[in-house]
Design an enzyme around this catalytic site. Sequence first.
Site, PDB file in Angstrom:
ATOM      1  N   ASN A  37     -26.114  30.762   8.819  1.00 17.54           N
ATOM      2  CA  ASN A  37     -27.099  29.775   9.256  1.00 17.54           C
ATOM      3  C   ASN A  37     -28.476  30.412   9.523  1.00 17.54           C
ATOM      4  OD1 ASN A  37     -28.232  27.454  10.159  1.00 17.54           O
ATOM      5  ND2 ASN A  37     -26.819  27.141  11.864  1.00 17.54           N
ATOM      6  N   HIS A 122     -16.395  18.417  19.905  1.00 16.39           N
ATOM      7  CA  HIS A 122     -17.628  18.676  20.667  1.00 16.39           C
ATOM      8  C   HIS A 122     -18.159  17.380  21.249  1.00 16.39           C
ATOM      9  CE1 HIS A 122     -19.310  22.715  19.011  1.00 16.39           C
ATOM     10  NE2 HIS A 122     -18.014  22.753  19.115  1.00 16.39           N
ATOM     11  N   ARG A 147     -14.713  20.140  24.022  1.00 18.07           N
ATOM     12  CA  ARG A 147     -15.790  20.945  24.585  1.00 18.07           C
ATOM     13  C   ARG A 147     -16.847  19.981  25.115  1.00 18.07           C
ATOM     14  NH1 ARG A 147     -20.254  24.633  21.451  1.00 18.07           N
ATOM     15  NH2 ARG A 147     -21.412  22.661  21.522  1.00 18.07           N
ATOM     16  N   TYR A 159     -28.965  23.598  24.510  1.00 20.70           N
ATOM     17  CA  TYR A 159     -27.994  23.854  23.449  1.00 20.70           C
ATOM     18  C   TYR A 159     -26.858  22.845  23.525  1.00 20.70           C
ATOM     19  CZ  TYR A 159     -23.863  25.171  21.177  1.00 20.70           C
ATOM     20  OH  TYR A 159     -22.739  25.086  20.395  1.00 20.70           O
ATOM     21  N   ASP A 208     -19.400  26.063  26.469  1.00 19.30           N
ATOM     22  CA  ASP A 208     -20.076  27.163  25.782  1.00 19.30           C
ATOM     23  C   ASP A 208     -21.390  27.478  26.492  1.00 19.30           C
ATOM     24  OD1 ASP A 208     -20.763  27.744  22.213  1.00 19.30           O
ATOM     25  OD2 ASP A 208     -21.157  28.950  24.014  1.00 19.30           O
ATOM     26  N   HIS A 210     -23.259  29.852  25.633  1.00 19.88           N
ATOM     27  CA  HIS A 210     -24.103  30.255  24.495  1.00 19.88           C
ATOM     28  C   HIS A 210     -25.002  31.448  24.776  1.00 19.88           C
ATOM     29  CE1 HIS A 210     -25.865  29.088  20.544  1.00 19.88           C
ATOM     30  NE2 HIS A 210     -24.651  28.601  20.417  1.00 19.88           N
ATOM     31  N   GLU A 234     -17.071  29.978  27.104  1.00 19.24           N
ATOM     32  CA  GLU A 234     -17.407  30.720  25.882  1.00 19.24           C
ATOM     33  C   GLU A 234     -18.786  31.350  25.956  1.00 19.24           C
ATOM     34  OE1 GLU A 234     -17.409  28.161  22.512  1.00 19.24           O
ATOM     35  OE2 GLU A 234     -18.487  29.580  21.258  1.00 19.24           O
ATOM     36  N   GLU A 260     -17.923  34.562  18.139  1.00 21.36           N
ATOM     37  CA  GLU A 260     -18.270  33.829  16.903  1.00 21.36           C
ATOM     38  C   GLU A 260     -19.329  34.573  16.094  1.00 21.36           C
ATOM     39  OE1 GLU A 260     -19.578  30.111  18.689  1.00 21.36           O
ATOM     40  OE2 GLU A 260     -21.617  30.559  18.061  1.00 21.36           O
ATOM     41  N   ARG A 281     -13.252  34.696  19.139  1.00 22.05           N
ATOM     42  CA  ARG A 281     -13.794  33.574  18.371  1.00 22.05           C
ATOM     43  C   ARG A 281     -14.100  33.899  16.900  1.00 22.05           C
ATOM     44  NH1 ARG A 281     -14.655  28.947  18.529  1.00 22.05           N
ATOM     45  NH2 ARG A 281     -16.843  28.549  18.916  1.00 22.05           N
ATOM     46  N   HIS A 310     -14.063  30.096  15.389  1.00 21.84           N
ATOM     47  CA  HIS A 310     -15.293  29.306  15.342  1.00 21.84           C
ATOM     48  C   HIS A 310     -15.151  28.266  14.228  1.00 21.84           C
ATOM     49  CE1 HIS A 310     -19.921  29.560  14.551  1.00 21.84           C
ATOM     50  NE2 HIS A 310     -19.667  28.629  15.442  1.00 21.84           N
ATOM     51  N   ASP A 314     -22.017  24.563  10.725  1.00 18.23           N
ATOM     52  CA  ASP A 314     -22.730  25.474   9.825  1.00 18.23           C
ATOM     53  C   ASP A 314     -21.780  26.430   9.133  1.00 18.23           C
ATOM     54  OD1 ASP A 314     -22.822  26.205  12.715  1.00 18.23           O
ATOM     55  OD2 ASP A 314     -23.259  28.151  11.844  1.00 18.23           O
ATOM     56  N   GLU A 337     -11.752  25.501  16.605  1.00 18.29           N
ATOM     57  CA  GLU A 337     -12.886  24.588  16.798  1.00 18.29           C
ATOM     58  C   GLU A 337     -12.982  23.678  15.580  1.00 18.29           C
ATOM     59  OE1 GLU A 337     -16.552  26.612  17.259  1.00 18.29           O
ATOM     60  OE2 GLU A 337     -17.722  24.812  17.511  1.00 18.29           O
ATOM     61  N   TRP A 400     -30.768  31.899  22.245  1.00 22.10           N
ATOM     62  CA  TRP A 400     -30.619  30.449  22.040  1.00 22.10           C
ATOM     63  C   TRP A 400     -29.179  30.046  22.253  1.00 22.10           C
ATOM     64  CZ3 TRP A 400     -27.823  27.855  18.031  1.00 22.10           C
ATOM     65  CH2 TRP A 400     -27.901  26.467  18.156  1.00 22.10           C
TER      66      TRP A 400
HETATM   67  C1  CS2 Z   1     -21.631  27.140  18.724  1.00 22.86           C
HETATM   68  C2  CS2 Z   1     -22.202  26.981  17.343  1.00 22.86           C
HETATM   69  O1  CS2 Z   1     -19.746  26.069  17.847  1.00 22.86           O
HETATM   70  C3  CS2 Z   1     -20.146  26.839  18.720  1.00 22.86           C
HETATM   71  O2  CS2 Z   1     -19.438  27.383  19.582  1.00 22.86           O
HETATM   72  O3  CS2 Z   1     -21.854  28.368  19.319  1.00 22.86           O
HETATM   73  O4  CS2 Z   1     -22.621  25.670  17.211  1.00 22.86           O
HETATM   74  C4  CS2 Z   1     -23.369  27.883  17.018  1.00 22.86           C
HETATM   75  O5  CS2 Z   1     -24.454  27.526  17.843  1.00 22.86           O
HETATM   76  C5  CS2 Z   1     -23.738  27.722  15.563  1.00 22.86           C
HETATM   77  O6  CS2 Z   1     -22.626  28.052  14.792  1.00 22.86           O
HETATM   78  C6  CS2 Z   1     -24.919  28.609  15.210  1.00 22.86           C
HETATM   79  O7  CS2 Z   1     -25.240  28.460  13.859  1.00 22.86           O
HETATM   80 MG    MG Z   2     -20.264  28.977  20.535  1.00 21.43          MG
END
Ligand code: CS2
Ligand code: MG
Length: 400
Positions: A37, A122, A147, A159, A208, A210, A234, A260, A281, A310, A314, A337, A400
């Site tokens: 991504n 999600h 989640r 996020y 998450d 993040h 996470e 991830e 992950r 993960h 994306d 996920e 991010w």
């Molecule tokens: C996230 C993802 O799915 C998750 O746990 O961390 O959405 C992540 O932000 C994206 O894969 C980034 O491209």
């Molecule tokens: Mg994540």
Amino acid sequence: MKIKDAKVFVCSPGRNFVTLKIYTDEGIYGLGDCTLNGRELAVASYLTDHLIPCLIGRDPFQTEDIWQYLYRGAYWRKGPVTMSAIAAVDMALWDIKGKALNTPLYNLLGGKSRTGVMVYGHANGRDIPETVDEVGKFIEMGYLAVRAQSGVPGLPGTYGVSKDKMFYEPAERGPENVWCSEKYLLQAPKLFEALRLRYGDDVHLLHDAHHRLTPIQAARLGKDLEPFHLFWLEDAVTAELQEGFRLIRQHTTTPLAVGEIFDTVWDANLLITEQLIDYLRMTVVRGGGITPLKKIAAFAEMYHVQTGCHGATDLSPVTMGAALHFDISVSNFGIQEYMRHAKETDEVFPHAYFFKDSYLHPGEKPGHGVEYDEKLAAKFPYERAYLPVNRKLDGTMWNW
Ligand code: CS2
Ligand code: MG
């Protein structure tokens, strides 16, 4: 059987995907995902300009030797571009193997160890009430695990909170995000208190962070979340400093998940051997393919660490398909996920996997069971896109 050609396809049905197709001299082909991504074309070039010429003429059944050749032979090891490219080759070769032997991939990975793959969806909302309602929708759809990500009062966005609820699209092309850990730390426990109050104790709840906290902040959040017994917290902190997780572990029993963005076992070896995490992950596209992921899972199993692949939008349906064959066979499976893809993505990548009775099933097609409609894909040309970036309230660049 010999590899006679290979091609890289970049398309954008809902978001960008990079797909490798390896052709053999017996008419069987295999597909691999190598979507990275925000840096998609780097991987496409790594394959087209460097790896594909090395594959022609090789025996596609030699998954181990070809993996070692691509990993050791480059001299320059690891990293998301290299490992995503190697992953796509590995996924495609396993796909060819399954098709040539006319068997679903899971049969080559140890067979089924469970009846289905438990997944989490999600749910997200601008505030706690909206997020609580959204979690209910996933429970109604039959998810055993959800989640939950909510907006944070005082922050314009954050996020995991999207405009359209079902498909949170991590590759926005928009403005920079703004972050404040202090505001977030006050809000997150309230979200899970509200969720347990509404839905009780059975549903698995995940969250998450993040990569945004410091270890002591993560320790505080883990402690504050203990009464709501999450399935996992996470990416509490960035994990370059693996030993940083010792501090979190000392303070909380909330299960931790990370990985991830890892691309080899060396990103996680200390986290695993010191049992600093509960779920790893890594998934097939980032971690170099099925060949290494089987080994990493076996290593993790010795330390009570489970898998938690993960599966965001994306990562293409090819990764989802291949991961499900891994998930249903690996013994220390934790959870998968399943963020679901947009309709146009699913149309470009027809697949055998399906969601039924709360579980995702890989399907019985030979190989990983995911196809690629080249004609339809051509209608969705690549569009440069970047992952969002994130700054603290004072403008400091942050994770991010
Ligand atoms: C996230 C993802 O799915 C998750 O746990 O961390 O959405 C992540 O932000 C994206 O894969 C980034 O491209
Ligand atoms: Mg994540």
